[in-house]
Design an enzyme around this catalytic site. Structure first.
Site, short mmCIF file in Angstrom:
data_model
loop_
_atom_site.label_atom_id
_atom_site.label_comp_id
_atom_site.label_asym_id
_atom_site.label_seq_id
_atom_site.Cartn_x
_atom_site.Cartn_y
_atom_site.Cartn_z
N CYS A 97 0.83 -1.21 0.00
CA CYS A 97 0.00 0.00 0.00
C CYS A 97 0.86 1.26 0.00
O CYS A 97 1.50 1.58 1.01
CB CYS A 97 -0.91 -0.05 1.23
SG CYS A 97 -1.76 1.48 1.60
N CYS B 174 -0.07 3.94 2.56
CA CYS B 174 0.31 3.49 3.92
C CYS B 174 1.78 3.85 4.18
O CYS B 174 2.13 4.35 5.25
CB CYS B 174 0.15 1.98 4.07
SG CYS B 174 -1.54 1.41 3.83
#
Length: 105
Positions: free
Chosen positions: A30, A33
């Site tokens: 991600c 993230c």
């Protein structure tokens, strides 16, 4: 430094914590993230003693995110007294995260 929490340790580390806990639900793949990780580390230092910052890898620990309805990542949840007190979904600048934490504590 934020601590890694697993499905097995979630209850002890998050729900039974004497301090509020910010849980970062994330994954290796991600991008957003990874982009907020440095901000979260800085905020973990800033709020040391007042707020615990922990990370849950959703790929390795599928039960916790499912239990709390995490659909997109990054999802940040602040737990107080074992209950969700606030939620932030998606990447945000450090200033926005700080304001969100201040409002939630």
């Amino acid at each position: 430094m934020s601590k890694a929490v697993t499905d097995a340790t979630f209850s002890a580390d998050v729900l039974n914590s004497s301090k509020p806990v910010l849980v970062d639900f994330w994954a290796e793949w991600c991008g957003p993230c990874r982009s907020i990780a440095p901000s979260l580390e800085a905020l973990a230092e800033e709020y040391q003693g007042k707020l615990e910052v922990v990370k849950v890898n959703i790929d390795e620990n599928p039960m916790s995110p499912t239990q709390y309805g995490v659909r997109g990542i990054p999802t940040l949840l602040i737990f107080k007294d074992g209950k969700v007190a606030a939620q932030q979904v998606g990447a945000a600048p450090k200033s926005v995260l700080k304001a969100w934490i201040d409002k939630s504590l």
